[in-house]
Design an enzyme around this catalytic site. Structure first.
Site, PDB file in Angstrom:
ATOM      1  N   LYS A 204      15.110  14.143  38.968  1.00 39.02           N
ATOM      2  CA  LYS A 204      15.608  15.383  38.367  1.00 39.02           C
ATOM      3  C   LYS A 204      16.770  15.097  37.418  1.00 39.02           C
ATOM      4  O   LYS A 204      16.823  15.627  36.291  1.00 39.02           O
ATOM      5  CB  LYS A 204      16.044  16.349  39.472  1.00 39.02           C
ATOM      6  CG  LYS A 204      16.921  17.494  39.022  1.00 39.02           C
ATOM      7  CD  LYS A 204      16.197  18.435  38.065  1.00 39.02           C
ATOM      8  CE  LYS A 204      17.094  19.601  37.683  1.00 39.02           C
ATOM      9  NZ  LYS A 204      16.421  20.548  36.767  1.00 39.02           N
ATOM     10  N   CYS A 258      22.354  22.592  33.508  1.00 34.52           N
ATOM     11  CA  CYS A 258      21.744  21.288  33.799  1.00 34.52           C
ATOM     12  C   CYS A 258      22.258  20.182  32.882  1.00 34.52           C
ATOM     13  O   CYS A 258      22.945  19.273  33.314  1.00 34.52           O
ATOM     14  CB  CYS A 258      20.218  21.382  33.690  1.00 34.52           C
ATOM     15  SG  CYS A 258      19.433  22.319  35.019  1.00 34.52           S
TER      16      CYS A 258
END
Length: 433
Positions: A204, A258
């Site tokens: 991720k 993110c």
């Protein structure tokens, strides 16, 4: 199956509603009373296409309810924020994840599946979350199944990507991975990839770091081309005609929950090794200052200039201002003496900064500064708007305005170098006078 979700933000809420839409009983938990009361009345606290319709659907069916407290369930999903710590390395702050995990411990039973969707630093599951669960006396992989399944969706397309994107399910044990994958089979049509927790964590982080590093390359190229009087947009367009080249577009920086946050998690774990990742972060963080320098250059010689800022969110067509470089640009401009700044964003309703209409923002402005590529900004009639301006100048940092459809001169990160000559001439004329 009954699911209890911890955190009803940009990830936790759509995930909860998607499970409920597919027949699962879901209790969504959040610590903010206003969010809970509004959701139970069918009112959203965030902007996402299609989400309001799904909320009404699952409320009517009785499959979803919002609550301030966890309940007994078969599956617990933790989807709470993981900001940077306030330390030199901006490491991963697991406070919210730890608090959410602690809150469900009184409710877990044998056979439960616990899923951490929050983006976390490598080895967080093994080194921090696993010991918390084991304190209950339950055995992971036998009594309780602990999984990290990071979210992989794009704001503005969350509902579609929840269904169709591949999912990585990283378990503490193989049985944990299998149990977790069964949960997502409820609605996921993409591939469900089973692995271990630490591999899922790093995968991720690398997805977001890849994007950040490549955007940094484009932003660094923009600054180099500015120094050398070269149009960076032309360079990128031509270079990308090579079959194995895909340079990104430069812009005012990188934002969101993110890309601007997660690379630091990797750097903090290996600061002497992750040098490219750190340099990329530094490059992207520097871009708001570069944009402000461009603004100052274009406004050279104008006393008490007014800048109309178009866009505060970190990307187009969303209301998300988390880590937005536009906010950084605005804060720098507002800190400058003799500078007036007016803000317009059709998607953002922020109490922190005064948002005004497009007409009020542009009225008497010397420069329109486009920081976000909202669709609304692409179709505006800048010829009409410019009639309200004191000086007809536009700086489009997103290259989203079709210059063929306006008679107003539009500067962008490609041609901005041309204003260096104009700025020098203004300075020279001012010195002579």
């Amino acid at each position: 199956m009954k699911i209890c979700t911890l955190g009803l933000g940009y990830i936790g809420l759509p995930t909860s509603l998607m499970f409920a839409k597919h027949g699962v009983d879901v209790v969504g938990v959040d610590i903010h009373p206003d969010i809970i009361s509004n959701l139970n009345l069918g009112r959203l606290h965030l902007e996402e296409p299609g989400l309001e319709e799904v909320l009404h659907e699952v409320l009517d069916s009785g499959k979803f309810q919002a609550s301030l407290r966890p309940e007994y369930a078969d599956v617990f999903i933790v989807a709470v924020p993981t900001p940077n710590n306030n330390d030199m390395q901006k490491s991963c702050d697991l406070t919210h994840v730890a608090e959410a995990t602690s809150s469900i411990l009184p409710f877990i039973r044998k056979g439960n599946i616990i899923i951490i969707e929050s983006t976390i630093a490598p080895r967080s599951m093994d080194d921090h979350i696993r010991p918390m669960i084991e304190m209950t006396g339950l055995t992971i992989g036998k009594d309780i199944f602990l999984v990290h399944c990071p979210e992989r969706v794009l704001p503005g397309r969350i509902l579609e990507e929840l269904v169709h994107n591949n999912r990585i399910v990283g378990g503490i044990t193989e049985t944990c991975s299998y149990k977790g994958s069964q949960v997502y089979q409820t609605f996921v049509k993409g591939e469900i990839i089973q692995t271990d927790a630490k591999t899922a964590e790093m995968s991720k982080l690398m997805e977001n770091t890849f994007r950040d590093v490549n955007i940094a390359l484009a932003n660094e190229l923009a600054k180099v081309c500015f120094e050398l009087d070269i149009n960076v947009l032309d360079v990128i367009s031509m270079a990308n005609k090579h079959p194995r080249v895909n340079l990104h577009q430069p812009g005012p920086g990188v934002g969101g929950h993110c890309l601007a946050v997660d690379p630091y998690f990797v750097v903090a774990k290996a600061p002497e090794t992750a040098r490219i990742i750190k340099l990329a972060r530094d490059t992207n963080v520097s871009m708001p200052y570069h944009i402000v320098n461009c603004v100052r250059m274009m406004l050279e010689g104008i006393e008490r200039p007014k800048v109309a800022v178009f866009g505060l969110s970190y990307k187009g067509n969303v209301d998300d201002i988390r880590e937005s470089p536009a906010i950084d640009v605005v804060n720098i401009l507002m800190g400058m003496e003799q500078m007036e700044v007016a803000l317009h964003d059709p998607h953002v309703q922020s109490g922190m900064m005064p948002i005004v209409s497009v007409e009020d923002a542009v009225n008497g402005a010397d420069l329109i500064l486009v920081l976000t590529d909202h669709d609304e900004f692409k179709v505006m009639d800048y010829d009409i708007l410019s009639n309200l301006m004191a000086n007809k100048m536009i700086l489009d940092t997103r290259n989203c305005i079709d210059v063929t459809k306006t008679g107003v001169s539009v500067a962008n990160l490609g041609n901005i170098y041309q204003y260096k000559k104009v700025s020098r001439e203004k300075a020279r004329n001012k010195a002579i006078s």
